[in-house]
Write a protein that holds these residues in place. Structure first.
Motif: not given
Length: 619
Positions: A303, A305, A307-308, A551, A566, A570, A574
């Motif tokens: 899960e 993201k 950018d992480e 998502e 998720p 955030l 978006k």
């Protein structure tokens, strides 16, 4: 090493280079030949054969590491080795005794032809956090995975050991593998066949420093400023998390990093090995990455993201500055079984984490407001989660002490903040013309990859090439552990702390109010309660909605990562999609994210007269 959401990581393996010859041949005077068989894998175990160079002594010890550089925790890789045997050239067994968890003593060693043993992987046996006080779990990015025909994550410290007095001999490493699996590494394969790789590696330290991942090819490659970057992703469940999706952001980030570093960085090839874990009992549970001189091993959740992932990888790449170019003798001549730890962990990890944030604002990837918010988070975390009056040099030297290692993650918080303060001092004293990055560049020229410093010499040398005020800061806050008044330094660039509105990281947990509940059957429901949650209103959730998907990903109340990842960090505005069960019917929900905000610590620009120095610092 870098920590990530809900888990810690830790890393900085600093080691050396690469070379080879067929391991089935007898070893020459200064070569050790090793073969790994990734084809005939039985019961999740890999067979290893190691042939030493000529031995004249009657006994010899074969060892695997107790610890590797940069992990700051005892690993004891010998726990995963079994059925260890030694043979002479006629195939007769020699007497072997196990002297400790990582060592085997071989009798009649002058007759020794080879040792053989089986290796289990570490991912199958992880329990708890790797950096918990009494944990014996190996941090996942420093671990190993054996999944026949599918994936082999080879941190070679878990497979290959060393014979007494032969650590500095050339290693010839042969790996047999199925043709459908591709091995990615910063090493150069000297065998053109599809089912065998052959590497020449100058010494054992370089073996440890060059991980390899074998998996089906999900690979992306790009070149930036003369550096080839190879990304290999193993993501068996989340097919949307692949090299093609990660590559654009990765390339953007590494291009900015290379520009930030300028002529300090001379890396020619860099390999990123990304293992996407299910976080289940028989899989990796530690999220984050471990850097090496020319590569990074990373474990991320399904899960996570993009950018992480990118931020964690960016942290690891900055280790090419320190400890690669600037490091102590404790790291350069690392003892894998009786280590002496360097007192300068504050620099290796703290400066690296600071650069991983600073370069983003300097290269326009984030704005000043975001940068200050990141620093404010670090101030809050360092003061509330860790001992604020602890000497960082003492902590670094004693980080293997179970009572001390729980303070280790503060290098990513206070360590980065102290680097920020030093940067501001240097900017002020040089009228904005010089910063801590420039100082590290000077230290790289004084030392470099092959000239380590004495631990006691670093702070005097750092002071010598900067200013007395820098030395005073280092002695007071790094050595003595005096808590830092960050306002004192930020005010020099017209910034001060203030109470500001900060976004809540978890969209369904605001000020200890939970807007989600999980029943005994692991079903997850929206608990709208007071009607104040802006995220719930923006997406259109109603009280009692059973969450089916966030998502496009299924929600499992027994796996909290699937619930919370998720909705973690955030971005305002978006698009966000969810599927819920409402009154017995499935309902698709869509909306633009609206964040929840609470009062929290932050920084604001308070003195525009100092803008010129601030701009030289951040722009």
């Amino acid at each position: 090493m870098k920590h990530s959401f809900l888990t810690l990581v830790a890393a900085s393996a600093l080691l050396w280079s690469c070379t080879s010859q067929n391991a089935t041949a007898n070893a020459t005077k200064d070569e050790v030949n090793v073969t790994l068989d990734l084809v005939n894998v039985n019961n999740d175990k890999v067979k290893v054969v190691a042939k030493p160079a000529k031995i004249t002594s009657t006994t010899i010890i074969y060892q695997v590491p107790r610890i590797i550089p940069g992990t700051y925790a005892i690993a004891d890789y010998g726990r995963y080795i079994e059925d260890f045997k030694a043979y002479d050239k006629s195939g007769n067994a020699l007497s072997v005794s196990k002297t400790d968890v990582n060592s085997w003593k071989i009798e009649n060693a002058n007759q020794l032809d080879k040792v053989e043993y089986l290796v289990n992987d570490t991912f199958d046996s992880e329990e708890g956090g790797a950096f918990d006080e009494n944990s014996k779990t190996i941090f996942s990015p420093a671990g190993t995975n054996i999944l026949a025909g599918e994936n082999f994550l080879l941190n070679l410290c878990g497979f290959v050991g060393y014979f007494d007095n032969q650590k500095d001999f050339q290693y010839n490493l042969t790996i047999d593998h199925s043709a459908n699996l591709v091995g990615t590494t910063a090493l150069t394969d000297q065998d053109a066949s599809a089912n065998k790789d052959f590497f020449k590696i100058p010494r054992y330290a370089d073996v440890v420093d060059n991980p390899i991942m074998y998996a089906k090819p999900d690979i992306g490659t790009f070149t930036v400023d003369g550096m080839e970057v190879d990304l290999h992703v193993y993501s068996p469940r989340n097919k949307e998390l692949n090299a093609k999706k990660l590559l654009p952001e990765l390339q953007k980030m590494m291009t900015a990093q290379k520009k930030f570093l300028g002529d300090i960085n001379h890396t020619k090839k860099y390999a990123i090995l990304a293992y996407i874990t299910s976080m289940q009992k028989d899989d990796a549970r530690g999220l984050g990455a471990l850097e090496h001189n020319n590569s990074t091993t990373a474990t991320f959740a399904d899960e996570m993201k993009v950018d992480e992932l990118i931020h964690v990888i960016s942290h690891e790449f900055f280790h090419t500055l320190t400890p690669l170019n600037v490091h102590s003798k404790e790291i350069h001549y690392f003892d894998f079984n009786q280590p002496k730890m360097s007192q300068h962990l504050w620099m290796y990890e703290g400066f690296t984490e600071y650069f991983a944030n600073l370069f983003q604002v300097k290269q326009g990837l984030i704005d000043e407001k975001k940068f200050f918010a990141l620093m404010a988070d670090k101030v809050h975390n360092s003061k509330t989660m860790y001992q604020d009056d602890l000497s960082f040099t003492e902590m670094s030297k004693n980080v293997l002490d179970p009572t001390v290692k729980k303070q280790y993650p503060n290098v990513y918080e206070k360590g980065a903040l102290m680097a920020m303060c030093l940067d501001i001092i240097i900017r002020e004293k040089s009228n904005g013309e010089k910063g801590v990055r420039d100082v590290m560049g000077e230290l790289s020229k004084i030392y470099g990859p092959n000239r380590p410093f004495d631990d006691a010499d670093l702070i005097p040398e750092f002071t010598k090439i900067t200013y007395p005020e820098v030395g005073e800061f280092l002695q007071s806050h790094v050595v003595k552990g005096v808590p830092v008044d960050y306002n004192q330094y930020l005010s020099k660039v017209g910034v001060e702390n203030a109470t500001v509105k900060v976004p809540v990281n978890l969209a369904l947990l605001v000020d200890n109010t939970r807007y989600v509940r999980i029943d005994a059957n692991r079903n997850v429901f929206i608990n709208a309660l007071d009607g104040k949650n802006e995220f719930i209103k923006a997406i259109g959730f109603q009280d009692g909605d059973q969450i089916i998907e966030f998502e496009g990903k299924k929600i499992d109340g027994g796996n909290l990562n699937s619930v919370f990842m998720p909705i973690y960090k955030l971005q305002e505005g978006k698009p966000f999609a969810a599927k819920v069960m409402r009154n017995g019917k499935e309902v698709d929900l869509k909306g633009n994210v609206k964040l929840n905000y609470v009062d929290g610590p932050g920084f604001v620009i308070s003195n525009p007269a100092k803008e010129s120095l601030k701009n030289k610092w951040l722009k």
